[in-house]
Design a protein around this motif. Structure first.
Motif, PDB file in Angstrom:
ATOM      1  N   GLU B 523       0.849  -1.239   0.139  1.00  0.00           N
ATOM      2  CA  GLU B 523       0.050   0.113   0.165  1.00  0.00           C
ATOM      3  C   GLU B 523       0.748   1.275   0.043  1.00  0.00           C
ATOM      4  O   GLU B 523       0.566   2.268  -0.524  1.00  0.00           O
ATOM      5  N   GLY B 524       2.005   1.217   0.559  1.00  0.00           N
ATOM      6  CA  GLY B 524       3.020   2.296   0.577  1.00  0.00           C
ATOM      7  C   GLY B 524       3.468   2.579  -0.799  1.00  0.00           C
ATOM      8  O   GLY B 524       3.350   3.893  -1.279  1.00  0.00           O
ATOM      9  N   VAL B 525       3.714   1.435  -1.574  1.00  0.00           N
ATOM     10  CA  VAL B 525       4.262   1.524  -2.879  1.00  0.00           C
ATOM     11  C   VAL B 525       3.188   2.261  -3.787  1.00  0.00           C
ATOM     12  O   VAL B 525       3.334   3.310  -4.502  1.00  0.00           O
ATOM     13  N   MET B 526       1.795   1.602  -3.634  1.00  0.00           N
ATOM     14  CA  MET B 526       0.628   2.195  -4.313  1.00  0.00           C
ATOM     15  C   MET B 526       0.421   3.798  -4.126  1.00  0.00           C
ATOM     16  O   MET B 526      -0.082   4.324  -5.007  1.00  0.00           O
ATOM     17  N   SER B 527       0.598   3.970  -2.859  1.00  0.00           N
ATOM     18  CA  SER B 527       0.532   5.421  -2.429  1.00  0.00           C
ATOM     19  C   SER B 527       1.475   6.345  -3.365  1.00  0.00           C
ATOM     20  O   SER B 527       0.978   7.437  -3.755  1.00  0.00           O
ATOM     21  N   LEU B 528       2.585   5.782  -3.357  1.00  0.00           N
ATOM     22  CA  LEU B 528       3.426   6.911  -4.012  1.00  0.00           C
ATOM     23  C   LEU B 528       2.979   6.626  -5.732  1.00  0.00           C
ATOM     24  O   LEU B 528       3.313   7.714  -6.284  1.00  0.00           O
ATOM     25  N   SER B 529       2.550   5.658  -6.200  1.00  0.00           N
ATOM     26  CA  SER B 529       2.062   5.544  -7.352  1.00  0.00           C
ATOM     27  C   SER B 529       0.998   6.803  -7.593  1.00  0.00           C
ATOM     28  O   SER B 529       0.764   7.212  -8.539  1.00  0.00           O
ATOM     29  N   ASN B 530       0.070   6.546  -6.553  1.00  0.00           N
ATOM     30  CA  ASN B 530      -1.035   7.722  -6.840  1.00  0.00           C
ATOM     31  C   ASN B 530      -0.398   9.081  -6.932  1.00  0.00           C
ATOM     32  O   ASN B 530      -0.912   9.539  -7.720  1.00  0.00           O
ATOM     33  N   LEU B 531       0.618   9.025  -5.904  1.00  0.00           N
ATOM     34  CA  LEU B 531       1.060  10.575  -6.110  1.00  0.00           C
ATOM     35  C   LEU B 531       1.433  11.121  -7.481  1.00  0.00           C
ATOM     36  O   LEU B 531       1.200  12.065  -7.926  1.00  0.00           O
ATOM     37  N   ALA B 532       2.430  10.071  -8.136  1.00  0.00           N
ATOM     38  CA  ALA B 532       2.923  10.449  -9.439  1.00  0.00           C
ATOM     39  C   ALA B 532       1.464  10.679 -10.484  1.00  0.00           C
ATOM     40  O   ALA B 532       1.665  11.376 -11.179  1.00  0.00           O
ATOM     41  N   LEU B 533       0.722   9.718 -10.425  1.00  0.00           N
ATOM     42  CA  LEU B 533      -0.446   9.779 -11.121  1.00  0.00           C
ATOM     43  C   LEU B 533      -1.231  11.145 -11.177  1.00  0.00           C
ATOM     44  O   LEU B 533      -1.581  11.842 -12.118  1.00  0.00           O
ATOM     45  N   LEU B 534      -1.307  11.469  -9.762  1.00  0.00           N
ATOM     46  CA  LEU B 534      -2.199  12.591  -9.398  1.00  0.00           C
ATOM     47  C   LEU B 534      -1.633  13.814 -10.114  1.00  0.00           C
ATOM     48  O   LEU B 534      -2.261  14.889 -10.633  1.00  0.00           O
ATOM     49  N   THR B 535      -0.151  13.728 -10.338  1.00  0.00           N
ATOM     50  CA  THR B 535       0.551  15.291 -10.887  1.00  0.00           C
ATOM     51  C   THR B 535       0.995  14.687 -12.390  1.00  0.00           C
ATOM     52  O   THR B 535       1.714  15.529 -12.852  1.00  0.00           O
ATOM     53  N   GLY B 536       0.613  13.705 -12.777  1.00  0.00           N
ATOM     54  CA  GLY B 536       1.215  13.474 -14.253  1.00  0.00           C
ATOM     55  C   GLY B 536       2.285  13.252 -14.571  1.00  0.00           C
ATOM     56  O   GLY B 536       2.984  13.398 -15.341  1.00  0.00           O
ATOM     57  N   LYS B 537       3.012  12.654 -13.457  1.00  0.00           N
ATOM     58  CA  LYS B 537       4.444  12.542 -13.586  1.00  0.00           C
ATOM     59  C   LYS B 537       4.750  10.905 -13.680  1.00  0.00           C
ATOM     60  O   LYS B 537       5.482  10.304 -13.083  1.00  0.00           O
ATOM     61  N   LEU B 538       4.416  10.569 -15.044  1.00  0.00           N
ATOM     62  CA  LEU B 538       4.698   9.269 -15.431  1.00  0.00           C
ATOM     63  C   LEU B 538       4.750   9.374 -16.861  1.00  0.00           C
ATOM     64  O   LEU B 538       4.277   9.707 -17.436  1.00  0.00           O
ATOM     65  N   GLY B 539       5.632   8.068 -17.218  1.00  0.00           N
ATOM     66  CA  GLY B 539       5.719   8.160 -18.885  1.00  0.00           C
ATOM     67  C   GLY B 539       6.214   9.191 -19.480  1.00  0.00           C
ATOM     68  O   GLY B 539       6.295   9.335 -20.700  1.00  0.00           O
ATOM     69  N   ARG B 540       7.184   9.893 -18.567  1.00  0.00           N
ATOM     70  CA  ARG B 540       8.179  10.909 -19.442  1.00  0.00           C
ATOM     71  C   ARG B 540       9.329  11.061 -18.710  1.00  0.00           C
ATOM     72  O   ARG B 540       9.650  10.711 -17.425  1.00  0.00           O
ATOM     73  N   SER B 541      10.376  11.555 -19.405  1.00  0.00           N
ATOM     74  CA  SER B 541      11.597  11.924 -18.755  1.00  0.00           C
ATOM     75  C   SER B 541      11.657  12.580 -17.501  1.00  0.00           C
ATOM     76  O   SER B 541      11.212  13.596 -17.293  1.00  0.00           O
ATOM     77  N   GLY B 542      12.475  12.327 -16.513  1.00  0.00           N
ATOM     78  CA  GLY B 542      12.797  12.776 -15.297  1.00  0.00           C
ATOM     79  C   GLY B 542      11.458  12.890 -14.395  1.00  0.00           C
ATOM     80  O   GLY B 542      11.568  13.519 -13.314  1.00  0.00           O
ATOM     81  N   CYS B 543      10.795  11.690 -14.448  1.00  0.00           N
ATOM     82  CA  CYS B 543       9.639  11.598 -13.550  1.00  0.00           C
ATOM     83  C   CYS B 543       9.554  10.291 -13.310  1.00  0.00           C
ATOM     84  O   CYS B 543      10.648   9.331 -12.877  1.00  0.00           O
ATOM     85  N   GLY B 544       8.419   9.656 -12.978  1.00  0.00           N
ATOM     86  CA  GLY B 544       8.231   8.227 -12.813  1.00  0.00           C
ATOM     87  C   GLY B 544       8.205   7.957 -11.237  1.00  0.00           C
ATOM     88  O   GLY B 544       8.360   8.734 -10.338  1.00  0.00           O
ATOM     89  N   VAL B 545       7.944   6.581 -10.910  1.00  0.00           N
ATOM     90  CA  VAL B 545       7.940   5.782  -9.764  1.00  0.00           C
ATOM     91  C   VAL B 545       9.072   5.087  -9.817  1.00  0.00           C
ATOM     92  O   VAL B 545       9.135   4.202 -10.476  1.00  0.00           O
ATOM     93  N   ASN B 546      10.272   5.299  -8.969  1.00  0.00           N
ATOM     94  CA  ASN B 546      11.581   4.760  -9.195  1.00  0.00           C
ATOM     95  C   ASN B 546      11.982   3.806  -8.026  1.00  0.00           C
ATOM     96  O   ASN B 546      12.732   4.185  -7.119  1.00  0.00           O
TER      97      ASN B 546
END
Lengths: 614, 899
Positions: B523-546
């Motif tokens: 759930e901790g991991v998914m919460s971070l994934s939520n954060l990235a999705l919420l701000t559209g920081k996925l699928g592009r350079s310099g972002c993502g869940v790493n």
């Protein structure tokens, strides 16, 4: 991580304090030292400043220093010069920043400027002849006046003695007290501790206490029967006349003006040198020996050069440089375009133009230009506007410029002269001067910044009633040129012994040889010429000097301020021609003269060569 | 592009390049000495100087940019003579002692002097005999600095300050010249030097060097390019081999390490290979419980017989087999294949279970792929903000840590979310020093602020996600005040962190075991994934869940299907189509029932459901939580076989030990944290009977009745590619040709996938998963009043089986310790450096107290490497519901003085 402000009193601050002293040490670098040793110091300083990053600066300079040291110490062969040059060129071309580049260039400068010294070190393992440390003030005074002696006499209260010491080399103590540019102060050893002695100020104090005409000149020699003509009654001619008459020669002075004094009278304005004070010096000089004066007499008009040659055993030409230069181009001879020298002369003669309420433009930044500007203010000009091409053109003394600014003169730089606009309504006059805005560029070979026309600023029209041209003077040499005296571009060609090649009876010195210069240079020339004329006539006459330097007391070298001479308030002085300078008080003079380190006694001054035999 | 002329050649070059770069790119060689690309372009040596037409001076080409129309000469007579002069000047301050110098033959100064025929110099340098004043510094176990050979090129200083960004190697001044203040003197331990040796790698002469270099000369060795076997950064380096013995390493400019290495990679990655206590022959435990050497035939047939007997007697679900996430992909593939084809079940797993299984489960659920989304370089270069959660890369992924330090030095903002004041907090814009076990609350708090302040990326949410409403509803309650109370942090800091992250254009989330190793890890991991999705920081350079994967091949071990639910490439065992494909490929019927997760296998063993266990290279007795529980589980087994290098604690419990070989003795691949498949290569072949792990497994498979042909590692990879779509394009041939491939690499033409989820998330639409904050399962109470968190330190790795065999690492850090807040220590009378008791409900150990401010009051922290402080005796085996990952990061302990 905590950031911090720079701590006050940190290493750099503490070093700055030391560096200020070091700067003073450089200012007072004594004359007569080995230049290579000085360059080695600069090089060592450069090595110290290397950050240690790039090889040529970090390690190359060290190697250059080692070679230079070998040369200085006489351990190098002639090949070392080439080695040093190549190494320095390499460092100059490859160093990463100015620290290395300039250090290497400095070494290259030394090789270019002092080849004789380098050669002497390598071949003779010693400095070139006459490189000996000497007393700074005496050395740097062109007339080599014994400064420590008269400063000490002033300190003792013996002002007459002081004047006599001065006169032993310079018979115009009063004029110099007012207007001398005092090169003697430049390397005053006192700079190591605080500031140079105010030598001119002390001299002024002395002549303010007792006028020169009240101090008896030395008794002249018995008459020699030799007759010497002096052409020009300015500082140079008067000086030559003074010494030659004391030697027992008969002297006749020829001057085209109504009165003697030359530029001291007709160039320097009253407010700087009151004519009454100048007369004190002239009276003393004329009373010294057998001197006849022919004023209003112009050579070529009233007397010919040939007549002089025939009648006199020697002739000294101290003509001065009184013809003001004009600027080239159209309308430059209009009546309201006046050379500064002509303007000053007219004012001195009492023929001042009416400047009341007028707008005056002035081009030039030398001492003559400043004199003209400040005179114009005193004539009631509405505004006086000085234009120069660059800041370097302000060759006048800083104090002169400062005073001029206080008196409301407006200064604008980075404007070069374009052309003169004729006045449509008044033929023969101009109505405006056009100026070209400039920007500064690189430095020229002599170390002055060059300028070029600005492409973004438009030419500038300055409307004015008068334009004063302060761009130098020249000598009227035509008559002498025709008589076979060698001249070049308005100057007489004489050597440093004031002799003229191929004209052995003729001697010349001062502004007519050097171009416009200072009074003390002219005085030095008169003195050298008098001495050499005496030698030429086969004598070695001595001139008595009764005054002697008092025994010195050790100076404790406590840093003490320099007593300056103040000028009268600007709002007051700018309205009149009364002498601008205030008097030094006795207590100031006492303290100021007490600062003298007596380099004539301490240090090299008492050694052979310490006071070079001039 | 600009046009320049070099030695008469007209070139069109990149306008941002230096002359040196432009020339190098066009095959024009300019000699260099002090130059290090992008690190040391300072123009110290001037060797690279060139002439530029119209300029009086010569210019250092390494630091002079090209300009349109430049006409350059690279080797005139003048340049050559100046270069010679430079070399002479350098030599004048260099102790020429080539015969005794470690760098003889590879010294750049020596090479240049040869090239330019500089045989010596008459120039008398200013620093001759400097060693009399500034002695050689060599107290550090690995590194040494000899000022007499130093040419002051500052490469070491730039390496330390700009590349490693450790900042402990500085320059000083000794009167006239600048000195190198190397931190290798007697006080080396207190200097902060990480002994990474990047400075030594940078040194062009023998001045600053690894001491072990004294033992060989360049012409005596061969170099074998390989991948570091420690963390999952995947650093590339050469093993330096002399007479069949690894004597050193040399960094290689790999895509993840860019020429950098850490102390473990450089100095702790080969001693263990040659350790005298390697197991070199198969061992079978006799009736007295003593191991006896056996032949391979005996060991294999005995093992196969015992396993098949258990299968016969208790059914096929009674066996389990673990692969290891430190083994090569090929080894792991064969282990899971063996379990699936011979054991007939899916009871296979790997130690990712106890580190990043939460990541695999969590991100697969929300994004459709459970791996790091962006490459290391991409998230540490030219990004605006780094959100670092539960990760201490300076110690656990040092070369990533160095790159984060570089980023921060270059202006990237850093938000550190960690209960400890880890080293990076020194540079962090914000440090959220939260209570251990409160990540979910933190993430929900961030989202609360982002939604409330309208900082969401509405378009991205609309186009690429589902269940946004659920998350919006959930986080309504997570006000900064409430979260601040749960996490013990200032509410304002949460608000600031949320704004900083959300407003940044490029902002990667980087996290590690501080997020996963909780009973709510997934759930901790998914919460971070939520954060990235919420701000559209996925699928592009310099972002993502790493996620920074822990061990060298933890990514690969999961990729290879050592998972109870997945075949290679995350193909589900309960998917009929998939299973049919594998049945066809492997030629047997496969079990559709998902297997037991490793952490469930041990309770099952105690219960009697699991009777036989095969482990390939793991040491769960030391690494899994609650040691007593594991001991009991192993003791309950009928038969236990382990494949190992060393007699580990776990191996001691085995019935049979099969000696495998290390990464330096085999061909294979590791997959690093950024999904990059990289080669390991055979550097040495050692004496003894140890065999390739794949050969052992293949023999076992055959002995158990599965007709497995003998395959090389390369052939195994071809088989992997044939059954795994995401690996379809990967082969040894491509990798050996210099390609660097990140999966998914779907065919031979594909160059791999550096950034995932480009265009749209792998899942199609990413899922917002609303996770409620739940407290850790064991919280401090009156009896056990302190939180205990466990973790890694820089100088050791995991159970230290490999690193503890490097003397230097042990000298630097060889003793178990516990970090305690100074106020707690004061209250309890505990002094810094004192040995104390640490006790939990599950056991009691001792450790040396480190008193300070690194942990908050009421919290403690221990590393898990040291046998003298076996911290897993204390930890809690509470498991996460999804991934069954244990809660290493939180348990309750008491600490007390020993007297």
């Amino acid at each position: 991580m905590t950031r911090r402000l720079t701590q006050k009193g940190n290493m750099n601050d503490r070093m700055d304090a030391a560096l200020n002293k070091f700067r003073s040490r450089m200012t007072s670098y004594p004359p007569g030292m080995c230049p290579l040793v000085m360059y080695r110091t600069i090089l060592q300083m450069s090595i110290n400043q290397s950050c240690g990053k790039c090889i040529p600066c970090r390690d190359g300079l060290v190697e250059a220093e080692r070679i230079l040291k070998k040369i200085i110490e006489g351990d190098a062969e002639i090949g070392a010069l080439d080695e040093l040059k190549k190494l320095s060129e390499m460092i100059s071309e490859t160093s990463d920043c100015a620290v290395g580049v300039v250090a290497a260039n400095t070494v290259l400068d030394s090789l270019r400027e002092f080849p004789d010294e380098y050669e002497s070190h390598i071949k003779n393992k010693r400095c070139v002849e006459n490189v000996n440390q000497t007393v700074p003030c005496i050395t740097l005074c062109p007339a080599h006046v014994d400064v420590p002696a008269y400063v000490a006499l002033i300190n003792k209260g013996d002002y007459a003695g002081a004047i006599n010491i001065i006169r032993d080399r310079n018979p115009l103590p009063t004029a110099c007290a007012m207007v001398c540019e005092h090169p003697c102060e430049r390397k005053c050893r006192r700079s190591i501790i605080d500031h140079p002695i105010n030598i001119r100020g002390l001299k002024k104090f002395a002549v303010d206490q007792i006028t020169a005409d009240q101090v008896k000149t030395p008794a002249p020699n018995v008459a020699t029967g030799k007759k010497i003509a002096i052409v020009g009654g300015g500082p140079s001619g008067l000086t030559a006349a003074y010494f030659l008459s004391l030697m027992g020669h008969t002297v006749e002075i020829f001057d085209e003006h109504e009165k003697l004094g030359g530029m001291l009278r007709y160039g320097i304005p009253e407010y700087r040198l009151p004519k009454a004070r100048l007369d004190e010096d002239i009276t003393a000089i004329l009373n010294a020996g057998d001197i006849t004066v022919h004023t209003g007499t112009k050579i070529g008009r009233d007397v010919t050069v040939e007549e002089l040659d025939e009648k006199f055993d020697a002739i000294y030409l101290g003509l001065g440089a009184q013809l003001g230069n004009r600027i080239p181009g159209k309308n430059s001879d209009c009546e309201n375009v006046i050379p500064a020298a002509d303007f000053l002369q007219a004012v001195a003669r009492g023929d001042a133009p009416d400047f009341k309420g007028k707008t005056i433009a002035l081009i030039g930044g030398g001492n003559v230009a400043m004199d003209a500007a400040r005179t114009a203010v005193r004539l009631g000009a509405d505004s006086v506007n000085v234009f120069t091409r660059k800041r370097d053109d302000y060759t006048a003394l800083d104090t002169e410029i400062e005073s001029a600014m206080q008196e409301g003169i407006r200064f604008t730089t980075l404007l070069s002269f374009l052309h003169l606009e004729a006045d449509k309504d008044n033929p023969g006059k101009i109505s405006a001067v056009w100026l070209q805005p400039e920007i500064v560029g690189e430095y020229d070979w002599s170390g002055f910044v060059k300028t070029e026309h600005s492409v973004t600023k438009y030419p500038y029209r300055f409307k004015c009633d008068y334009l004063i041209i302060g761009v130098g003077q020249r000598c009227d040499v035509e008559v002498f040129d025709k008589a076979g005296i060698p001249t070049e571009r308005g100057r007489i060609l004489a050597d440093t012994a004031c002799m003229i090649e191929g004209k052995e009876k003729f001697f010349s010195g001062g502004d007519c040889v050097t171009g416009p210069s200072t009074a003390i240079n002219a005085i030095a020339a008169g003195q050298v010429a008098a001495h050499n004329i005496d030698e030429f006539l086969g004598y070695h006459h001595k001139i008595e000097c009764e005054a002697k330097a008092p025994s010195p007391m050790p100076n404790k070298c406590i840093p003490t301020g320099r007593a300056e001479i103040e000028e009268r308030p600007a709002y007051e002085r700018k309205n009149d021609f009364v002498h601008v300078e205030e008097q030094m008080t006795p207590e100031e003079a006492d303290r100021e003269s007490g600062r003298c380190l007596r380099c004539d006694y301490y240090g090299c001054g008492c050694m052979e060569g310490g006071r070079a035999p001039w | 592009m600009v046009n320049i002329t070099v030695d008469g050649r007209h070139l069109s070059v990149d306008e941002n390049s230096t002359i040196l770069e432009a020339c190098t790119a066009n095959g024009i060689k300019i000699p260099t000495l002090c130059y290090l690309k992008q690190l040391n372009e300072i123009g110290s040596c001037r060797i690279c100087m060139v002439e530029i037409e119209g300029e009086k001076s010569l210019f250092a080409s390494c630091r002079t940019k090209v300009r349109e129309g430049m006409v350059i000469t690279t080797a005139s007579n003048k340049i050559v003579s100046y270069r010679k002069h430079m070399l002479e000047l350098i030599l004048s301050n260099h102790k020429v002692d080539c015969l005794n110098c470690t760098m003889n033959g590879v010294c750049k100064l020596q090479q240049l002097c040869n090239e330019y025929e500089v045989k010596g110099t008459s120039i008398q340098g200013s620093r001759r005999h400097i060693e009399d004043k500034l002695p050689i510094l060599d107290s550090n176990p690995y590194l040494s600095y000899d000022p007499s050979k130093c040419i002051h090129c500052y490469r070491c200083i730039s390496a330390c300050n700009k590349a490693a960004v450790n900042g402990t190697l500085r320059s000083g001044r000794s009167g006239l010249f600048r000195t190198i203040e190397a931190p290798f003197g007697e006080d080396w331990k207190s200097t902060g030097c990480e002994s990474c040796g990047n400075c030594a790698e940078a040194c062009p002469t023998g001045a600053l060097s690894e001491k072990r270099k004294r033992k060989y000369r360049s012409w005596e060795v061969k170099k074998v390019l390989t991948t570091c076997p420690h963390c999952a950064t995947g650093c590339q380096y050469y093993l330096i081999v002399k007479d069949n013995k690894i004597v050193d390493t040399e960094a290689y400019d790999g895509p993840s390490n860019h020429g950098l290495l850490c102390v473990k990679g450089r100095s702790g990655s080969f001693d263990f290979v040659h350790s005298p206590d390697r197991i070199t022959t198969p061992l079978i435990k006799n009736k007295e419980g003593k191991f006896e050497p056996a032949t391979w035939e005996e060991a294999i047939s005995y093992t196969a017989k015992r396993l098949m007997e258990i299968k016969e007697k208790y059914g096929k679900e009674s066996l389990a087999g673990f692969a290891c996430s430190r083994s090569a992909n090929e080894d792991v593939y064969m282990v899971q294949k063996m379990v699936r084809t011979c054991f007939g079940n899916n009871n296979t797993d790997n130690c990712a279970r106890v580190c990043h299984s939460a990541t695999v489960a969590g991100l697969a659920k929300t994004l459709g792929s459970g791996a790091m989304t962006n490459p290391i370089y991409d998230i540490t270069h030219d990004v605006d903000v780094i959100l670092l959660v539960g990760s201490n890369p300076e110690e656990a992924h040092p070369v990533v840590g160095m790159q984060i330090r570089q980023a921060v030095k270059n202006g990237t903002r850093l938000i550190v979310v960690d209960p400890r004041s880890i080293g990076l907090t020194k540079y962090a814009d914000i440090h959220l020093k939260l209570r251990p076990g409160t990540n979910v609350a933190f993430a929900n708090g961030m989202m609360h602020v982002i939604i409330k302040e309208g900082l969401t990326d509405g378009n991205y949410i609309k186009e690429n996600t589902e269940d946004y409403e659920k998350i919006a509803e959930l986080v309504k309650d997570y006000t900064p005040e409430k979260v601040g109370e749960i996490c013990h942090i200032e509410p304002a800091k949460i608000v600031e962190a949320a704004r900083m992250y959300a407003r940044a254009d490029k902002a990667p989330i980087i996290y590690c075991l501080g997020v996963t190793e909780h009973s709510t890890g997934t759930e901790g991991v998914m919460s971070l994934s939520n954060l990235a999705l919420l701000t559209g920081k996925l699928g592009r350079s310099g972002c993502g869940v790493n996620p920074l994967r822990g061990q060298n091949n933890v990514q690969g071990a999961c990729d290879m299907g050592a998972l109870p639910t997945d075949y290679p490439g995350y193909q589900k065992v309960d998917n009929d189509e998939v299973r049919a494909k594998f049945e066809k490929a492997w030629g047997v019927e496969l079990n559709p029932k998902p297997g037991l997760k490793a952490t469930d296998v041990f309770p099952a063993a105690i219960k009697g459901d699991i009777k036989g266990l095969y482990i390939c290279g793991e040491d769960p007795l030391v690494t899994d939580p609650d040691t007593e529980h594991i001991k009991k589980a192993l003791g309950s087994l009928d038969f236990f076989v382990i494949q190992e290098l060393f007699m580990t604690k776990t191996a001691e419990c085995a019935d049979v030990i099969l000696p495998g070989v290390s990464y330096a003795e085999k061909e294979g691949t590791f997959t690093n944290t950024e999904r990059r498949v990289q080669r390991i290569r055979t550097a040495v072949k050692l004496e003894g009977d140890a065999r390739l792990d794949t050969d052992i497994i293949i023999d076992l498979m055959n002995a158990m009745g599965y007709p497995q042909p003998h395959l090389t590692a390369s052939q195994i990879m071809d088989e992997i590619a044939s059954v795994t779509p995401s690996f379809a394009g990967i082969s040894f041939e491509r990798l050996d040709n210099g390609e660097s491939l990140q999966w998914p690499c779907k065919d031979k033409q594909s160059t791999g996938t550096p950034i995932m989820h480009v265009g749209h998330p792998a899942r199609g639409k990413a899922l917002f998963y609303p996770a409620l904050y739940k407290a850790a399962s064991e919280l401090p109470d009156d009896d056990y009043p302190f939180f205990l968190t466990t973790g890694r330190i820089l100088y050791q790795y995991n159970a230290a089986a490999m690193t503890s065999r490097s003397e230097g690492l042990v000298e630097i850090a060889g003793e178990g310790f516990i970090e305690i807040n100074y106020k707690d220590a004061e209250r309890l009378g505990i002094k810094n450096g004192e040995r104390i008791y640490v006790e939990s409900r599950r056991g009691k150990i001792t450790a040396t107290a480190r008193v300070g401010r690194k942990v908050s009051q009421g919290e403690t922290w221990m590393p898990f490497h040291f046998p003298d402080s076996p911290v897993n005796t204390l930890t809690n085996a509470a498991l996460d519901d999804f991934a069954r990952i244990p809660e290493y990061k939180v348990c309750a302990v008491n600490i007390s003085r020993m007297d």
